[in-house]
Motif scaffolding. Structure first.
Motif, PDB file in Angstrom:
ATOM      1  N   HIS A  78      45.908   1.557  12.794  1.00 40.27           N
ATOM      2  CA  HIS A  78      45.765   1.924  11.613  1.00 40.27           C
ATOM      3  C   HIS A  78      44.586   0.625  11.002  1.00 40.27           C
ATOM      4  CE1 HIS A  78      49.056  -0.698  10.318  1.00 40.27           C
ATOM      5  NE2 HIS A  78      48.364  -1.443   9.831  1.00 40.27           N
ATOM      6  N   PHE A 105      44.035   6.712  14.794  1.00 39.64           N
ATOM      7  CA  PHE A 105      44.393   4.807  15.880  1.00 39.64           C
ATOM      8  C   PHE A 105      43.463   5.255  16.733  1.00 39.64           C
ATOM      9  CE2 PHE A 105      47.766   7.616  13.087  1.00 39.64           C
ATOM     10  CZ  PHE A 105      48.147   6.445  12.774  1.00 39.64           C
ATOM     11  N   ALA A 119      50.551   3.546  16.863  1.00 41.74           N
ATOM     12  CA  ALA A 119      49.979   3.893  15.954  1.00 41.74           C
ATOM     13  C   ALA A 119      51.507   3.920  15.859  1.00 41.74           C
ATOM     14  CB  ALA A 119      50.175   5.671  16.096  1.00 41.74           C
ATOM     15  N   ASP A 428      47.796  12.580  11.337  1.00 36.34           N
ATOM     16  CA  ASP A 428      48.463  11.693  11.282  1.00 36.34           C
ATOM     17  C   ASP A 428      48.898  11.652  13.308  1.00 36.34           C
ATOM     18  OD1 ASP A 428      48.721   8.847  10.218  1.00 36.34           O
ATOM     19  OD2 ASP A 428      50.236   9.315   9.757  1.00 36.34           O
ATOM     20  N   THR A 431      50.541  11.121  17.735  1.00 32.13           N
ATOM     21  CA  THR A 431      51.643  10.168  17.241  1.00 32.13           C
ATOM     22  C   THR A 431      52.768   9.419  16.021  1.00 32.13           C
ATOM     23  OG1 THR A 431      50.566   8.482  15.732  1.00 32.13           O
ATOM     24  CG2 THR A 431      49.722   8.767  18.259  1.00 32.13           C
ATOM     25  N   HIS A 432      52.897  10.776  15.429  1.00 33.25           N
ATOM     26  CA  HIS A 432      53.771  11.124  14.421  1.00 33.25           C
ATOM     27  C   HIS A 432      54.555  12.230  14.383  1.00 33.25           C
ATOM     28  CE1 HIS A 432      52.069   7.175  13.200  1.00 33.25           C
ATOM     29  NE2 HIS A 432      52.670   6.904  11.996  1.00 33.25           N
TER      30      HIS A 432
END
Length: 640
Positions: A78, A105, A119, A428, A431-432
């Motif tokens: 980040h 990221f 991430a 995001d 990855t999130h």
């Protein structure tokens, strides 16, 4: 919006241009780069504070090392916005975190300068050691440089990697970006003196220079420097730092915003290192932008903002977001039950447990970026008789899955898992995205798995989890605002394994699991406009399934469609497996399961991501019509 004046940055097409600049020019470049980051993030939102904290460090690394042959690996990633600007992506930096734009990221598919995607935290040293072994075994790669923060290095995986790297003894660079304190000395003679020392001393003597550095500082700064060294010491009076005990040469602490320190230290380290080196840089998160420096979170994650004032743009009013609903419900339950405690892994605000912490600070535990420890810690508290709520994002809980299996499920301990960020999360990106938790929890014996269809259901599920002592229980909910339904003052304990019917029809049944319920309702409206009557049911539970409800839906409708915000192998798979075990398919059954597709979906708005996933209301209605068949007569396909 006025863009900053950046004549030096305008001459940079890539890191090679930095290696032709003198140190004074590089310092100017860092100032312009900081202004560019502030300007860009004011238009896109994103991780501002962490990126501002590494501006000088990023410039110095690219100026000293031969990237991309040398592999620069940012932990978490980040803080990579300055890196992206310097590595040929400046023209796209204002597409950051947007559909079709740059990832927030590092991402291998995006640039050769991103050698390893990230991430999630604490992976950089392991990856850097992997590149180092590749280099030593003849692969076309140079040095590896891992940049890891003081928060990320708290996780067990980082120490496992440090231990392995120290034992290997290979040439490797780890830069500890410590933004917990500032030890910035005054400019001028002191900086010049340190620069000469670092430039001229052999690497083996560098670590001893910190003591002289500390003694030359005024008393307040001296104390800060001493504390910084203690952060990495095995004990307050240890003869060597923890890193030295692990086999690293330790250099620091140095001022991560002073180019006259950074450049000589990095050059000396690169020229002289023969084994693993850790360089301890002290930085300020949000450096150079007062609104970020003075914010409680140092501007960690910001919406679009006014770069002149730092004022963030507020979203339109509406229902509260699920995270706050959970946090308030948990705090209310904790007020009624002194045995309720909460565990979070460095995300008290992100998970909403900060609301409980404000009321009951002694009953909320932030374990740092250590999900594995957090899960087993919660298991221990459950074994003691407490009622722990372990609040962790879906994708972060993956990091503690072994502990979920071995320490919680195997022992049948009543840990309550509050799983935020279920489903697709927007900016995001993949990855999130909480795609896999339903599948990876529902296959565990003794687990109860719920998903909230709206914010009122979430309040009920908090109460249900608080009352559930028979074994582990989990409930999932998405990022973002709720459906706008009225919330009860107090949650009711739901009967375990029982769903609810929201509307009744006879032609097609739509069985929703989780927060996609509004889209399912909208799909039912579309089908009813076509003359069909539709049953909409909210399953509530993926485990145990409400088999009475599922049998009724299958027997009395022409088709059954399940809908969930999760990957294949989740709720729909549980339904298919249960029906197959009962022989339902032997008698004929029109059923379809709608899940996230078997691919990762890049960042966009949640609405656009779900459209890409084929989970809009129109998609659901079309799937139901296909299950019925164009000319199909609407008759039951399973006989009682």
């Amino acid at each position: 919006m006025t863009r900053p004046d950046t004549p030096t940055l305008d001459r940079v097409a890539g890191p090679a241009d930095l290696r032709r600049m003198d140190d004074r020019t590089l310092a100017r470049l860092a100032d312009e780069l900081r202004a560019e980051v502030i300007s860009a993030v004011s238009e896109t939102g994103g991780h501002l504070g962490s990126s501002l904290g590494v501006v000088e460090l990023t410039v110095a690394i690219h100026a000293v090392f031969n990237t991309p042959m040398d592999k620069l690996i940012f932990d978490v990633g980040h803080q990579c916005y300055p890196h992206k600007i310097l590595t040929g992506r400046r023209d796209r930096i204002r597409t950051l975190r947007q559909e079709g734009g740059l990832s927030g990221f590092t991402k291998r598919a995006e640039s050769a300068f991103d050698p390893f995607g990230a991430a999630h935290s604490s992976t950089s040293i392991s990856a850097a050691l992997g590149f180092t072994v590749g280099r030593d075994m003849g692969k076309p790669t140079g040095d590896a440089i891992a940049v890891i923060g003081d928060g990320a290095i708290s996780a067990g995986m980082a120490y496992e990697a440090l231990n392995n790297a120290g034992a290997e003894g290979r040439r490797l660079f780890v830069i500890l970006n410590d933004n917990e304190m500032s030890i910035a000395p005054p400019t001028g003679a002191m900086s010049a003196y340190l620069s000469r020392l670092y430039a001229n001393e052999p690497l083996a003597k560098m670590r001893s220079l910190a003591e002289g550095f500390e003694s030359a500082l005024p008393p307040p700064m001296r104390d800060g420097a001493k504390r910084a060294r203690q952060l990495v010491s095995g004990a307050l009076h240890a003869s060597g730092t923890l890193f030295e005990e692990l086999g690293f040469d330790y250099v620091g602490p140095i001022d991560g915003h002073d180019m006259t320190q950074l450049l000589p230290v990095l050059r000396a380290a690169r020229a002289r290192a023969t084994g693993p080196v850790l360089i301890h840089c002290c930085t300020v998160k949000g450096k150079g932008f007062a609104p970020a420096e003075h914010a409680a979170d140092r501007g960690h994650g910001v919406a679009k903002f006014d770069p002149a004032t730092g004022t963030q743009k507020k979203g339109a009013g509406g229902p509260p977001d699920y995270t706050k609903v959970f946090g308030r419900a948990l705090a209310d339950e904790a007020a009624r039950d002194p045995d309720i405690v909460a565990v979070t892994a460095a995300m008290p605000s992100g998970t909403g447990v900060s609301i409980m912490a404000d009321r009951f600070p002694g009953r909320v535990f932030d374990v740092g970026i250590a999900e594995q420890h957090g899960v087993t810690f919660a298991a221990g508290m459950a074994a003691s008789g407490l009622k722990p709520f372990c609040a962790i994002y879906s994708t972060f809980l993956q990091r503690g899955y072994d502990q979920v299996v071995h320490d919680v499920a195997l022992q049948g301990l009543p840990v309550r898992f509050a799983i935020d960020r279920a489903g697709l999360v927007g900016a995001d990106g993949a990855t999130h995205a909480g795609a896999f938790d339903v599948a990876y929890l529902s296959n565990l014996p003794g687990f109860t798995v719920m998903a909230a269809g709206d914010e009122a259901e979430l309040v009920h599920m908090v109460a249900t989890a608080a009352a559930h002592d028979a074994g582990p229980i989990a409930f999932r909910y998405p990022r973002g605002t709720g459906a706008g339904v009225a919330r009860p003052e107090r949650g009711q304990v739901l009967p375990i394994g029982r769903g609810r019917v929201l509307r009744e029809g006879s032609d097609v049944a739509l069985l929703s699991f989780g927060a996609h319920l509004p889209q399912v309702q909208a799909a039912a409206d579309l089908l009813e406009r076509d003359g069909l009557t539709v049953t909409v049911a909210d399953a509530r539970f993926a485990k145990p399934l409400d088999m009475d409800l599922i049998r009724q839906l299958a027997r009395h409708h022409g088709a059954l469609v399940t809908v969930e915000q999760g990957a294949q192998g989740g709720f729909g798979a549980m339904v298919l497996h249960a029906l197959a075990a009962e022989g339902a398919f032997d008698r004929g059954l029109a059923i379809r399961t709608m899940t996230l597709p078997d691919r990762f979906i890049d960042q966009a708005s949640p609405e656009a991501m779900y459209a890409a996933a084929g989970l809009t209301a129109q998609d659901i209605a079309a799937r139901a019509l296909a299950a019925l068949g164009r000319d199909a007569r609407v008759v039951p396909l399973i006989r009682a």
